[in-house]
Design a protein around this motif. Structure first.
Motif, PDB file in Angstrom:
ATOM      1  N   UNK A   1      11.705   6.932   2.850  1.00 14.30           N
ATOM      2  CA  UNK A   1      11.374   6.444   4.289  1.00 14.30           C
ATOM      3  C   UNK A   1      11.280   5.313   4.048  1.00 14.30           C
ATOM      4  N   UNK A   2      10.675   4.176   3.437  1.00 17.57           N
ATOM      5  CA  UNK A   2      10.360   2.854   3.561  1.00 17.57           C
ATOM      6  C   UNK A   2      11.740   2.081   3.201  1.00 17.57           C
TER       7      UNK A   2
ATOM      8  N   UNK B   1      -1.678  -0.747   2.033  1.00 18.62           N
ATOM      9  CA  UNK B   1      -0.224  -1.482   1.512  1.00 18.62           C
ATOM     10  C   UNK B   1       0.226  -0.663   0.394  1.00 18.62           C
ATOM     11  N   UNK B   2      -0.784  -0.100  -0.445  1.00 18.35           N
ATOM     12  CA  UNK B   2      -0.180   0.598  -1.596  1.00 18.35           C
ATOM     13  C   UNK B   2       0.453   1.765  -0.940  1.00 18.35           C
TER      14      UNK B   2
ATOM     15  N   UNK C   1       4.480  -0.866   4.161  1.00 23.37           N
ATOM     16  CA  UNK C   1       4.774  -0.919   5.493  1.00 23.37           C
ATOM     17  C   UNK C   1       3.621  -1.437   6.220  1.00 23.37           C
ATOM     18  N   UNK C   2       2.515  -1.500   5.714  1.00 26.51           N
ATOM     19  CA  UNK C   2       1.283  -1.751   6.682  1.00 26.51           C
ATOM     20  C   UNK C   2       1.188  -3.323   6.709  1.00 26.51           C
ATOM     21  N   UNK C   3       2.122  -4.004   6.148  1.00 29.69           N
ATOM     22  CA  UNK C   3       2.165  -5.476   6.588  1.00 29.69           C
ATOM     23  C   UNK C   3       3.068  -5.651   7.742  1.00 29.69           C
ATOM     24  N   UNK C   4       2.667  -4.810   8.941  1.00 32.03           N
ATOM     25  CA  UNK C   4       3.415  -4.789   9.879  1.00 32.03           C
ATOM     26  C   UNK C   4       3.607  -5.860  10.845  1.00 32.03           C
TER      27      UNK C   4
ATOM     28  N   UNK D   1       0.854  -6.817  -1.519  1.00 32.96           N
ATOM     29  CA  UNK D   1       1.716  -5.830  -2.317  1.00 32.96           C
ATOM     30  C   UNK D   1       2.658  -5.178  -1.602  1.00 32.96           C
ATOM     31  N   UNK D   2       3.887  -5.223  -1.981  1.00 35.25           N
ATOM     32  CA  UNK D   2       4.914  -4.398  -1.439  1.00 35.25           C
ATOM     33  C   UNK D   2       5.857  -3.773  -2.245  1.00 35.25           C
TER      34      UNK D   2
END
Length: 312
Positions: free
Chosen positions: A70-71, A250-251, A256-259, A278-279
């Motif tokens: 997905x990501x 984030x993990x 994706x949550x660094x939106x 973290x990405x």
């Protein structure tokens, strides 16, 4: 606006295709509600019985494959073109993303490109601000952005928002195989659990933990980016919308949550662009690049990011 493919989306084609059939909507209800109930039942069931090392291992592996699909696949590659992939990798990522059971590749990409084209305003398929800014309106909007939009019978027009994927024969085949891939995603753990343990109980617990619970967790992590990450969190960059960075996810969300960072630079291959962010998806893209499977990766441009930093 970024030079993403989404800049060319507005056009004469309508935004919505024909509505989904009642049967399709009913099936969506099943795939939203059943895993959600399973997730709530997980704690009391685990307390007494049923969670084995095999179940946990399959759940973790299945989650990692689907969340990467997905990501890295659906989102950063197919939607935004953050990198170019060799053909086998492109198709493998499309299959992996389908195993998340969030929709076929072309449908998922169409919805997300539409989201970027109309973020937090009329036309956005899942903005939590659609009903207003009051407490009750926002609560209703959060529910809708989280999973209510998924049950909307309207279908984003793929010919307008994803003509490149409709022209890709391999992606069209994967779109058509979505239902068999759902079955594979949910039933393969049960088959493995039954064969390894030699019991129906082993098959049942594997289906529950590595099938339903794993899928439910991934669904609600993904949907939280639609809902929570447009309401709660930090906004270090100017993004012309209400997208936020929400570090607790984030993990689990693979970065994706660094939106807010993503909406400030939609085509960037890395969303966690600040120190300490973290990405995992960006690291996986980096690995693909080193292996020669990915190329033309759009890594963040420090000068462009600096120009978009908020000063207050």
């Amino acid at each position: 606006m970024s030079t993403s493919v989404i800049t060319t989306l507005p056009g004469p084609k309508p935004m919505i295709e024909e509505p989904q059939s009642p049967a399709a909507v009913a099936m969506l209800w099943v795939f939203v509600v059943a895993p959600f109930v399973a997730l709530f039942a997980a704690v009391p069931i685990a307390w007494g019985w049923g969670l084995s090392a095999l179940d946990a291992t399959m759940a973790i592996i299945g989650y990692l494959i689907a969340v990467a699909g997905v990501t890295v696949g659906f989102h950063r590659h197919l939607t935004h073109g953050s990198f170019k992939a060799k053909r086998p990798l492109r198709l493998a990522l499309a299959v992996a993303g389908s195993l998340a059971v969030e929709g076929p590749p072309t449908t998922w990409v169409s919805d997300h490109r539409r989201h970027h084209a109309f973020t937090d305003r009329e036309g956005d398929p899942h903005s939590p601000w659609r009903y207003g800014t009051g407490v009750r309106a926002l609560a209703k909007g959060l529910w809708y952005a989280h999973c209510g939009w998924f049950l909307n019978p309207e279908v984003t027009n793929r010919a307008r928002f994803a003509p490149d994927l409709l022209a890709d024969r391999g992606i069209r085949v994967i779109d058509r195989l979505f239902l068999p891939l759902i079955a594979l995603s949910l039933l393969l753990p049960a088959v493995i659990g039954g064969l390894v343990t030699g019991t129906w109980t082993g098959a049942l617990t594997a289906f529950f933990w590595a099938g339903l619970v794993r899928m439910a967790l991934l669904h609600h992590v993904t949907w939280s980016v639609n809902s929570i990450c447009h309401v709660v969190g930090e906004r270090p960059f100017n993004s012309k919308d209400k997208a936020t960075n929400f570090w607790p996810l984030a993990i689990l969300s693979f970065g994706e949550s660094w939106h807010n960072s993503h909406h400030a630079d939609p085509t960037g291959a890395r969303h966690g662009v600040l120190r300490g962010q973290i990405d995992p998806a960006a690291r996986l893209i980096w690995i693909f690049e080193k292996l020669g499977w990915a190329h033309d990766v759009r890594w963040p441009d420090p000068a462009r990011l600096a120009a978009r930093r908020r000063t207050v």
